[in-house]
Design a protein around this motif. Sequence first.
Motif, PDB file in Angstrom:
ATOM      1  N   ALA A  51       0.835  -1.210   0.000  1.00 15.80           N
ATOM      2  CA  ALA A  51       0.000   0.000   0.000  1.00 15.80           C
ATOM      3  C   ALA A  51       0.863   1.251   0.000  1.00 15.80           C
ATOM      4  CB  ALA A  51      -0.929   0.005   1.202  1.00 15.80           C
ATOM      5  N   LEU A  52       1.909   1.264   0.815  1.00 19.75           N
ATOM      6  CA  LEU A  52       2.796   2.433   0.848  1.00 19.75           C
ATOM      7  C   LEU A  52       3.444   2.662  -0.513  1.00 19.75           C
ATOM      8  CD1 LEU A  52       4.621   1.973   4.291  1.00 19.75           C
ATOM      9  CD2 LEU A  52       2.687   3.484   3.771  1.00 19.75           C
ATOM     10  N   LYS A  53       3.884   1.587  -1.127  1.00 17.24           N
ATOM     11  CA  LYS A  53       4.534   1.693  -2.443  1.00 17.24           C
ATOM     12  C   LYS A  53       3.552   2.235  -3.483  1.00 17.24           C
ATOM     13  CE  LYS A  53       7.292  -0.916  -5.746  1.00 17.24           C
ATOM     14  NZ  LYS A  53       7.903  -2.218  -6.082  1.00 17.24           N
ATOM     15  N   LYS A  54       2.336   1.700  -3.473  1.00 20.41           N
ATOM     16  CA  LYS A  54       1.316   2.141  -4.438  1.00 20.41           C
ATOM     17  C   LYS A  54       0.994   3.620  -4.275  1.00 20.41           C
ATOM     18  CE  LYS A  54      -3.306   1.029  -6.094  1.00 20.41           C
ATOM     19  NZ  LYS A  54      -4.455   0.109  -5.988  1.00 20.41           N
ATOM     20  N   LEU A  55       0.997   4.094  -3.026  1.00 18.27           N
ATOM     21  CA  LEU A  55       0.658   5.486  -2.740  1.00 18.27           C
ATOM     22  C   LEU A  55       1.845   6.431  -2.850  1.00 18.27           C
ATOM     23  CD1 LEU A  55      -1.660   4.841   0.340  1.00 18.27           C
ATOM     24  CD2 LEU A  55      -2.378   5.543  -1.953  1.00 18.27           C
ATOM     25  N   GLY A  56       3.031   5.871  -3.049  1.00 19.26           N
ATOM     26  CA  GLY A  56       4.230   6.709  -3.125  1.00 19.26           C
ATOM     27  C   GLY A  56       4.651   7.275  -1.776  1.00 19.26           C
ATOM     28  N   LEU A  57       4.283   6.590  -0.700  1.00 18.75           N
ATOM     29  CA  LEU A  57       4.642   7.026   0.644  1.00 18.75           C
ATOM     30  C   LEU A  57       5.947   6.376   1.067  1.00 18.75           C
ATOM     31  CD1 LEU A  57       1.123   6.809   2.351  1.00 18.75           C
ATOM     32  CD2 LEU A  57       2.334   8.870   1.617  1.00 18.75           C
ATOM     33  N   PRO A  58       6.676   6.991   1.990  1.00 15.02           N
ATOM     34  CA  PRO A  58       7.938   6.388   2.435  1.00 15.02           C
ATOM     35  C   PRO A  58       7.684   5.029   3.099  1.00 15.02           C
ATOM     36  CG  PRO A  58       7.347   8.286   3.800  1.00 15.02           C
ATOM     37  CD  PRO A  58       6.390   8.262   2.661  1.00 15.02           C
ATOM     38  N   PRO A  59       8.636   4.105   3.000  1.00 14.31           N
ATOM     39  CA  PRO A  59       8.436   2.748   3.536  1.00 14.31           C
ATOM     40  C   PRO A  59       8.618   2.683   5.047  1.00 14.31           C
ATOM     41  CG  PRO A  59      10.599   2.916   2.548  1.00 14.31           C
ATOM     42  CD  PRO A  59       9.918   4.238   2.302  1.00 14.31           C
TER      43      PRO A  59
END
Length: 196
Positions: free
Chosen positions: A122-130
């Motif tokens: 989900a973080l990757k899909k949203l472009g949020l930091p891991p």
Amino acid sequence: PDPLNEQQIEQLLNHFRGQHYYEFILFLARVGCRCGEAAALEWNDFDLTKRKVTISRSMSHLGTISDTKTGQDRTIDLTPMVVAALNKLKLRSQKNANFVFQTPSGTPVRMSNFRELVWYPALKKLGLPPVRIHDLRHSCASFLITRTKDLYYASKQLGHSSISITCDRYGHLLEDDGPTRLIDLLDEPALTAQDR
């Protein structure tokens, strides 16, 4: 701690809204308890009318139940948004469900699986930091302290064994560059007995 900011949390909640794990993510982001504590919750731990939950145990990544990190039970507050979401979740839950937060197949949430299969994708899909799922706790703590300026309340809500832990970890959030600082109150004239 490397918490997500408020805009990122909203982005995350919007992503999960309507999906199976929405209530779990919302709970972690708005209540501030540890992941294992949330995973171990049962419905009888809640008093949704009073907007309270009692944290008395934790679930390991292997699914074993133990005491909380501090070994102490605590009763903490729930936000209205969390209560509304939990009431809806309760209506959808299986009658004999042991745990409040479960996988779609009805098994307990195992944090290691949740991280790899749900959280990081989900973080990757949203472009949020891991960031770690545990960092939702830090995000909640940051919002709570910057809005309330109350380290004592935050310490109780987070389940720290002492307020000094809260101070050491989050005290920097109380720095205030605004026009009125608490120290300025010392210049106010003291009330005499006659004024009271």
